[in-house]
Design a protein around this motif. Structure first.
Motif, PDB file in Angstrom:
ATOM      1  N   TRP A  43      47.442  44.834  30.980  1.00  0.00           N
ATOM      2  CA  TRP A  43      48.471  45.364  32.099  1.00  0.00           C
ATOM      3  C   TRP A  43      47.872  44.982  33.434  1.00  0.00           C
ATOM      4  CZ3 TRP A  43      45.333  47.025  35.748  1.00  0.00           C
ATOM      5  CH2 TRP A  43      44.270  46.992  35.350  1.00  0.00           C
ATOM      6  N   CYS A  44      46.762  43.907  33.202  1.00  0.00           N
ATOM      7  CA  CYS A  44      46.748  42.421  34.454  1.00  0.00           C
ATOM      8  C   CYS A  44      48.259  42.219  34.975  1.00  0.00           C
ATOM      9  CB  CYS A  44      46.364  41.357  33.684  1.00  0.00           C
ATOM     10  SG  CYS A  44      45.477  40.028  34.280  1.00  0.00           S
ATOM     11  N   ARG A  45      48.011  42.678  36.357  1.00  0.00           N
ATOM     12  CA  ARG A  45      48.562  41.810  37.161  1.00  0.00           C
ATOM     13  C   ARG A  45      48.512  40.654  37.287  1.00  0.00           C
ATOM     14  NH1 ARG A  45      49.565  45.932  41.434  1.00  0.00           N
ATOM     15  NH2 ARG A  45      49.043  48.363  41.024  1.00  0.00           N
ATOM     16  N   MET A  46      48.188  40.153  37.205  1.00  0.00           N
ATOM     17  CA  MET A  46      48.397  38.300  36.780  1.00  0.00           C
ATOM     18  C   MET A  46      49.929  37.493  35.847  1.00  0.00           C
ATOM     19  SD  MET A  46      45.074  36.885  37.361  1.00  0.00           S
ATOM     20  CE  MET A  46      45.827  35.130  36.469  1.00  0.00           C
ATOM     21  N   ILE A  47      49.822  38.308  33.923  1.00  0.00           N
ATOM     22  CA  ILE A  47      50.723  38.610  34.118  1.00  0.00           C
ATOM     23  C   ILE A  47      51.796  39.274  33.910  1.00  0.00           C
ATOM     24  CG2 ILE A  47      50.602  39.004  31.155  1.00  0.00           C
ATOM     25  CD1 ILE A  47      47.572  39.036  31.033  1.00  0.00           C
ATOM     26  N   HIS A  48      52.157  40.232  34.310  1.00  0.00           N
ATOM     27  CA  HIS A  48      52.560  41.012  34.541  1.00  0.00           C
ATOM     28  C   HIS A  48      53.574  41.105  36.369  1.00  0.00           C
ATOM     29  CE1 HIS A  48      52.638  42.422  30.192  1.00  0.00           C
ATOM     30  NE2 HIS A  48      51.258  42.719  30.507  1.00  0.00           N
ATOM     31  N   GLY A  49      52.322  41.250  36.845  1.00  0.00           N
ATOM     32  CA  GLY A  49      53.169  41.454  38.766  1.00  0.00           C
ATOM     33  C   GLY A  49      54.000  40.686  38.513  1.00  0.00           C
ATOM     34  N   LEU A  50      55.406  40.547  39.433  1.00  0.00           N
ATOM     35  CA  LEU A  50      55.820  39.352  40.601  1.00  0.00           C
ATOM     36  C   LEU A  50      54.767  38.519  41.434  1.00  0.00           C
ATOM     37  CD1 LEU A  50      58.553  40.786  41.121  1.00  0.00           C
ATOM     38  CD2 LEU A  50      58.540  39.607  39.438  1.00  0.00           C
ATOM     39  N   PRO A  51      54.418  37.284  41.190  1.00  0.00           N
ATOM     40  CA  PRO A  51      53.740  36.245  42.272  1.00  0.00           C
ATOM     41  C   PRO A  51      53.515  36.691  43.750  1.00  0.00           C
ATOM     42  CG  PRO A  51      55.180  34.897  41.308  1.00  0.00           C
ATOM     43  CD  PRO A  51      55.347  35.803  40.626  1.00  0.00           C
ATOM     44  N   ASN A  52      54.926  37.844  44.063  1.00  0.00           N
ATOM     45  CA  ASN A  52      54.553  37.833  45.909  1.00  0.00           C
ATOM     46  C   ASN A  52      53.522  38.943  45.597  1.00  0.00           C
ATOM     47  OD1 ASN A  52      55.638  35.570  46.576  1.00  0.00           O
ATOM     48  ND2 ASN A  52      57.957  36.802  47.048  1.00  0.00           N
ATOM     49  N   GLU A  53      53.505  40.241  45.256  1.00  0.00           N
ATOM     50  CA  GLU A  53      52.923  41.350  44.606  1.00  0.00           C
ATOM     51  C   GLU A  53      51.215  40.812  44.284  1.00  0.00           C
ATOM     52  OE1 GLU A  53      54.960  42.797  41.393  1.00  0.00           O
ATOM     53  OE2 GLU A  53      56.523  44.354  42.374  1.00  0.00           O
ATOM     54  N   PHE A  54      51.141  39.784  43.637  1.00  0.00           N
ATOM     55  CA  PHE A  54      49.933  39.799  43.179  1.00  0.00           C
ATOM     56  C   PHE A  54      49.550  39.105  44.741  1.00  0.00           C
ATOM     57  CE2 PHE A  54      46.582  36.094  41.782  1.00  0.00           C
ATOM     58  CZ  PHE A  54      45.516  36.814  41.452  1.00  0.00           C
ATOM     59  N   LEU A  55      49.904  38.359  45.277  1.00  0.00           N
ATOM     60  CA  LEU A  55      49.724  37.763  46.863  1.00  0.00           C
ATOM     61  C   LEU A  55      49.895  38.810  47.644  1.00  0.00           C
ATOM     62  CD1 LEU A  55      49.011  35.193  47.800  1.00  0.00           C
ATOM     63  CD2 LEU A  55      51.685  35.286  48.949  1.00  0.00           C
ATOM     64  N   ASP A  56      50.168  39.788  47.198  1.00  0.00           N
ATOM     65  CA  ASP A  56      49.803  41.247  48.733  1.00  0.00           C
ATOM     66  C   ASP A  56      49.181  41.914  48.154  1.00  0.00           C
ATOM     67  OD1 ASP A  56      52.172  40.414  50.232  1.00  0.00           O
ATOM     68  OD2 ASP A  56      53.705  42.015  48.770  1.00  0.00           O
ATOM     69  N   ILE A  57      48.252  41.954  46.883  1.00  0.00           N
ATOM     70  CA  ILE A  57      47.223  42.527  46.763  1.00  0.00           C
ATOM     71  C   ILE A  57      45.638  41.767  46.616  1.00  0.00           C
ATOM     72  CG2 ILE A  57      45.503  42.863  44.549  1.00  0.00           C
ATOM     73  CD1 ILE A  57      48.578  44.222  43.181  1.00  0.00           C
ATOM     74  N   LEU A  58      46.046  40.623  47.127  1.00  0.00           N
ATOM     75  CA  LEU A  58      44.275  39.816  47.585  1.00  0.00           C
ATOM     76  C   LEU A  58      44.608  40.012  48.786  1.00  0.00           C
ATOM     77  CD1 LEU A  58      45.305  36.484  45.091  1.00  0.00           C
ATOM     78  CD2 LEU A  58      43.020  38.460  44.683  1.00  0.00           C
ATOM     79  N   ALA A  59      45.914  39.610  50.070  1.00  0.00           N
ATOM     80  CA  ALA A  59      45.539  39.735  51.254  1.00  0.00           C
ATOM     81  C   ALA A  59      45.391  41.360  51.832  1.00  0.00           C
ATOM     82  CB  ALA A  59      47.089  38.994  51.556  1.00  0.00           C
ATOM     83  N   ALA A  60      45.874  41.973  50.869  1.00  0.00           N
ATOM     84  CA  ALA A  60      45.054  43.554  51.460  1.00  0.00           C
ATOM     85  C   ALA A  60      43.512  44.073  51.076  1.00  0.00           C
ATOM     86  CB  ALA A  60      46.362  44.121  50.647  1.00  0.00           C
TER      87      ALA A  60
END
Length: 235
Positions: free
Chosen positions: A61-78
């Motif tokens: 279920w990894c976010r790198m695989i299933h998440g949209l690029p902007n969502e992944f970026l939002d998580i890292l920034a948060a």
């Protein structure tokens, strides 16, 4: 194969390249960098993202695989204060160019055979388009693709069908005659939205039972494509 197929549009990671072996070391280095060397912090964020820090693999279920690029970026920034979106995005782009992609098996013979058999080949990935081109070039297969698009190419990100529809437009091949081959439900949903044949490969991280719910066809890996396409004298 029950329907006519004139072109094959591939996903990249988990389809052509082994996701665990290609991206785990990069992911650890990336998280350590953003955590400024704090391994405990990096490991906590890894689990949030679906990266199994200790067993050196990715959860299905990894976010790198299933998440949209902007969502992944939002998580890292948060998760990593002091880093803004633009700086993180630039770092992801530059560092991912250095990640060594490991193919499941030599790709050139198979892809060259498919192209010489008359199929138009394309690639649609949620990775950066330029990074994808460089990785394909490293494996000496970039010239075999008539189309390469990433999430930053201007056509959206999967499961949005924009990249797929653009491949159909550029190739002049109707969506119904194109097989979208991928290893995630995101690929299958994009294929269905574009009106393409959804072909799942089961060598990625997502369980085959989940893929089967969305796929028109399921293969063990892309090595089974010649048999599915009923091409004789496959490599």
């Amino acid at each position: 194969m029950s329907r006519t197929c004139s072109a094959i549009l591939f996903d990249k990671d988990g389809t052509l390249f082994d996701f665990d072996r290609s991206w785990f070391d990069w992911a650890v280095t990336m998280l350590r960098h953003l955590a400024r060397g704090d391994d405990d912090h990096a490991a906590r964020v890894a689990e949030t993202l679906g990266i199994d820090w200790h067993n050196q693999r990715f959860h299905p279920w990894c976010r790198m695989i299933h998440g949209l690029p902007n969502e992944f970026l939002d998580i890292l920034a948060a998760e990593f204060s002091g880093w803004d979106h633009d700086t993180i995005n630039t770092y992801l782009f530059e560092s991912s160019r250095k990640a060594k992609m490991i193919a499941y098996f030599p790709l050139h013979p198979l892809l060259d055979f498919l192209r010489n058999s008359g199929f138009v080949l394309g690639l649609a990935t949620n990775d950066f388009g330029q990074v994808a081109r460089e990785q394909l070039h490293d494996h000496r297969i970039d010239h075999l693709f008539a189309y390469i698009a990433g999430s930053d190419s201007g056509y959206g990100s999967k499961p949005d069908p924009g990249m797929l529809i653009e491949f159909s437009r550029q190739s002049g091949i109707p969506p119904a005659e194109i097989a979208m081959v991928g290893d995630t439900t995101i690929d299958m949903l994009a294929a269905r939205a574009a009106g393409m044949q959804a072909v799942a490969v089961e060598n990625g991280l997502q369980p085959a039972s989940e893929l089967a719910r969305y796929a028109d066809h399921s293969l063990a890996s892309i090595a089974d494509l010649p048999a599915w396409l009923t091409i004789e004298n496959s490599p």
